[in-house]
Write an enzyme that holds these catalytic residues in place. Structure first.
Site, PDB file in Angstrom:
ATOM      1  N   ARG A 222     -49.518 -28.951 -79.230  1.00  0.00           N
ATOM      2  CA  ARG A 222     -50.183 -29.042 -80.469  1.00  0.00           C
ATOM      3  C   ARG A 222     -51.536 -29.886 -80.384  1.00  0.00           C
ATOM      4  NH1 ARG A 222     -44.847 -32.079 -82.680  1.00  0.00           N
ATOM      5  NH2 ARG A 222     -44.859 -32.538 -80.412  1.00  0.00           N
TER       6      ARG A 222
ATOM      7  N   TYR B 281     -47.780 -39.955 -83.241  1.00  0.00           N
ATOM      8  CA  TYR B 281     -46.227 -40.209 -83.240  1.00  0.00           C
ATOM      9  C   TYR B 281     -46.177 -41.123 -82.103  1.00  0.00           C
ATOM     10  CZ  TYR B 281     -44.640 -36.367 -86.278  1.00  0.00           C
ATOM     11  OH  TYR B 281     -44.554 -35.587 -87.327  1.00  0.00           O
TER      12      TYR B 281
ATOM     13  N   LEU C   1     -31.033 -40.486 -87.140  1.00  0.00           N
ATOM     14  CA  LEU C   1     -32.344 -41.325 -87.115  1.00  0.00           C
ATOM     15  C   LEU C   1     -31.975 -42.441 -87.875  1.00  0.00           C
ATOM     16  CD1 LEU C   1     -35.554 -41.340 -86.849  1.00  0.00           C
ATOM     17  CD2 LEU C   1     -35.385 -40.491 -88.942  1.00  0.00           C
TER      18      LEU C   1
ATOM     19  N   ASP D 231     -36.377 -38.299 -78.615  1.00  0.00           N
ATOM     20  CA  ASP D 231     -37.721 -39.255 -78.833  1.00  0.00           C
ATOM     21  C   ASP D 231     -37.217 -40.749 -79.211  1.00  0.00           C
ATOM     22  OD1 ASP D 231     -39.858 -37.692 -78.488  1.00  0.00           O
ATOM     23  OD2 ASP D 231     -39.641 -36.822 -80.453  1.00  0.00           O
TER      24      ASP D 231
ATOM     25  N   SER E 170     -18.413 -39.088 -91.075  1.00  0.00           N
ATOM     26  CA  SER E 170     -18.604 -39.326 -89.798  1.00  0.00           C
ATOM     27  C   SER E 170     -18.244 -40.828 -89.254  1.00  0.00           C
ATOM     28  CB  SER E 170     -20.293 -39.367 -89.473  1.00  0.00           C
ATOM     29  OG  SER E 170     -20.596 -39.982 -88.259  1.00  0.00           O
TER      30      SER E 170
ATOM     31  N   LYS F 227     -48.674 -36.740 -80.056  1.00  0.00           N
ATOM     32  CA  LYS F 227     -47.645 -37.300 -79.155  1.00  0.00           C
ATOM     33  C   LYS F 227     -48.053 -38.671 -78.652  1.00  0.00           C
ATOM     34  CE  LYS F 227     -44.065 -36.630 -78.363  1.00  0.00           C
ATOM     35  NZ  LYS F 227     -42.802 -36.829 -79.276  1.00  0.00           N
TER      36      LYS F 227
ATOM     37  N   HIS G 266     -42.823 -43.382 -81.333  1.00  0.00           N
ATOM     38  CA  HIS G 266     -41.308 -43.718 -80.653  1.00  0.00           C
ATOM     39  C   HIS G 266     -41.225 -44.733 -79.988  1.00  0.00           C
ATOM     40  CE1 HIS G 266     -40.321 -39.986 -83.185  1.00  0.00           C
ATOM     41  NE2 HIS G 266     -41.329 -39.205 -82.487  1.00  0.00           N
TER      42      HIS G 266
ATOM     43  N   GLU H 279     -43.891 -41.454 -87.508  1.00  0.00           N
ATOM     44  CA  GLU H 279     -42.559 -41.602 -87.821  1.00  0.00           C
ATOM     45  C   GLU H 279     -41.979 -42.557 -88.766  1.00  0.00           C
ATOM     46  OE1 GLU H 279     -42.602 -43.642 -83.703  1.00  0.00           O
ATOM     47  OE2 GLU H 279     -43.824 -41.852 -84.714  1.00  0.00           O
TER      48      GLU H 279
END
Length: 362
Positions: free
Chosen positions: A15, A94, A240, A270, A220, A75, A96, A118
C-alpha cells in the site's frame, strides 16, 4: 506545510499512504507534497500520476523524511527508518504500539509527534481510520481461511460452503465488531455455518437483526469460546481494545482441542493477537502449524489487496491530513478531540493511556 509520502518497506507492504487525488487536494490547499519515486507502484499508481496531481517525486526515503514536516505512511516505521526520527516531526500512520516497545521508545526519545490511525476517534465514537482496513481484513480472513482449509496447504480438505449432502464448514468469529461483521458476511456468502461471539448483547442483537436470524450469535465467555473453537473448522480472532494489547481469549488448550487441519486466522495480531498460540507472520511466510492447527497471523493483511486498500484508506485519512496541514498540529488537535485521541507520543512522552499501560505491563 511540506508533506512526505515515503515508500513502505515492511515485508510485502504494497500500500501507499496517499493516492494522487489526495495529493491534488493538498496542493489545492497550498501545501507541498513529496512522494518517493515508486512509492505507489505496488498499488498500480505511477509516478506520472503523482506528478500530474502536483507531487514532487524525490529519489530517496531520506529526502522525503528530512524535507517533510508531516509524514504520511501506512504501517509503523521499520528499524531502517528509526534514524529519520527528529523533534517536531509529525508522523501519521498505523502504529499499533502496544506490543512494540523498541519503536515506542525510539519515538519517545526522538520527540516525534506520532498520531496513530487506529486510535483516532470519530464524532460518534467510532474508529474511522481503522474501520476501512478492518472491513478489508474481515473479508480477507474468510478468503485466506478458505484457502488454507484446502488439503494441499495443510488444511482439513473442507469446502467452506459444502455441497448438497455434505455439511458446510463451521466458522467461529470471536468478536462482533467491524472485522467480525465483515467476516461473518463473507463466510455466510460462501455458505458456511457461522457463529459470532461477543460480550456486548446489544451488538449481538444488532447482528441478529442485520442477518435476519441466519447468523448464530453467542454470548462471549470462556465456556462458550472453548465450545465454539473446539468444533470450528475455521476460527477468526477479531477482538479489539483500541490502543491496548488484545486479550488472549483463545487459550492454548482451546487451540489444542481443535481437529487437525483446522485453521486459525488472528486478525488482532497487530495488537499482539487474541490467541495464545499466535505469533506475527508475514506475507512471505504467512502460516505456521501448532497443535495441528494452521495459523495465519499476518500483521498487514490488507496489503494483499493494495489497490482496494490504498484507496479505502485515503478516503478515510484525507480529511484529517488536510486538517493537520491547514491548521498545524496543536490547533488541529485542539479543534478535534477525536484526532487528539490519536496522539500516541509527543515531546518525549507517551500520550495514549492504553499504550502506556501496555508498555508498563510488558
Amino acid at each position: 506545510m511540506k508533506i512526505g509520502v515515503p515508500a513502505e518497506i515492511k515485508d510485502h507492504e504494497t500500500r501507499v499512504g496517499l493516492v494522487p487525488a489526495g495529493v491534488r487536494e493538498l496542493i489545492r490547499h497550498g501545501h507541498r507534497v513529496l512522494v518517493q519515486g515508486g512509492a505507489g507502484l505496488k498499488s498500480f499508481l505511477s509516478d506520472e500520476e503523482y506528478r500530474a496531481s502536483g507531487a514532487e517525486i524525490v529519489a530517496s526515503a531520506s529526502e522525503v523524511w528530512h524535507a517533510s514536516e508531516l509524514i504520511i505512511k501506512v504501517k509503523e516505521p521499520q528499524p531502517a527508518e528509526f534514524g529519520f526520527f527528529r523533534p517536531g516531526l509529525i508522523l501519521f500512520t498505523y502504529l499499533h504500539l502496544a506490543p512494540l516497545r523498541e519503536l515506542t521508545s525510539r519515538l519517545v526519545a526522538s520527540g516525534v509527534s506520532a498520531i496513530a490511525y487506529e486510535t483516532v476517534r470519530g464524532a460518534r465514537g467510532g474508529l474511522p481510520l481503522l474501520e476501512p482496513m478492518s472491513e478489508v481484513a474481515g473479508r480477507m480472513a474468510v478468503q485466506v481461511g478458505a484457502q488454507y482449509l484446502q488439503h494441499g496447504l495443510g488444511g482439513r480438505g473442507i469446502l467452506l460452503g459444502g455441497v448438497p449432502g455434505v455439511l458446510p464448514a463451521r466458522v467461529v468469529v470471536v468478536g462482533g465488531g467491524i472485522v467480525g461483521l465483515n467476516a461473518a458476511r463473507i463466510a455466510m456468502g460462501f455458505g458456511a455455518s457461522v457463529a459470532v461471539l461477543d460480550r456486548d448483547l446489544q451488538r449481538l442483537r444488532q447482528l441478529d437483526e442485520l442477518f435476519g436470524g441466519r447468523l448464530q450469535t453467542v454470548a462471549s465467555n470462556q465456556f462458550n469460546i472453548a465450545a465454539g473453537v473446539r468444533d470450528a473448522d475455521l476460527v477468526i480472532g477479531s477482538v479489539l481494545i483500541p490502543g491496548a494489547s488484545a486479550p488472549k481469549l483463545v487459550t492454548r488448550e482451546m487451540i489444542a482441542s481443535m481437529r487437525p487441519g483446522a485453521v486459525a486466522v488472528d486478525v488482532a495480531i497487530d495488537q499482539g493477537g487474541c490467541f495464545e498460540t499466535s505469533q506475527a507472520t508475514t506475507h512471505t511466510n504467512p502460516t505456521f502449524v501448532e497443535y495441528g492447527v494452521v495459523h495465519y497471523c499476518v500483521t498487514n493483511m490488507p496489503a494483499a489487496v493494495p489497490r482496494t486498500s490504498t484507496f479505502a484508506l485515503t478516503n478515510a485519512t484525507l480529511p484529517y491530513i488536510q486538517r493537520l496541514a491547514d491548521e498545524g498540529l496543536r490547533p488541529a488537535l485542539d479543534h478535534d478531540p477525536g484526532l487528539a485521541q490519536g496522539l500516541n507520543t509527543h515531546q518525549g512522552k507517551i500520550t495514549c493511556e492504553a499504550v502506556a499501560a501496555a508498555q508498563c505491563a510488558a
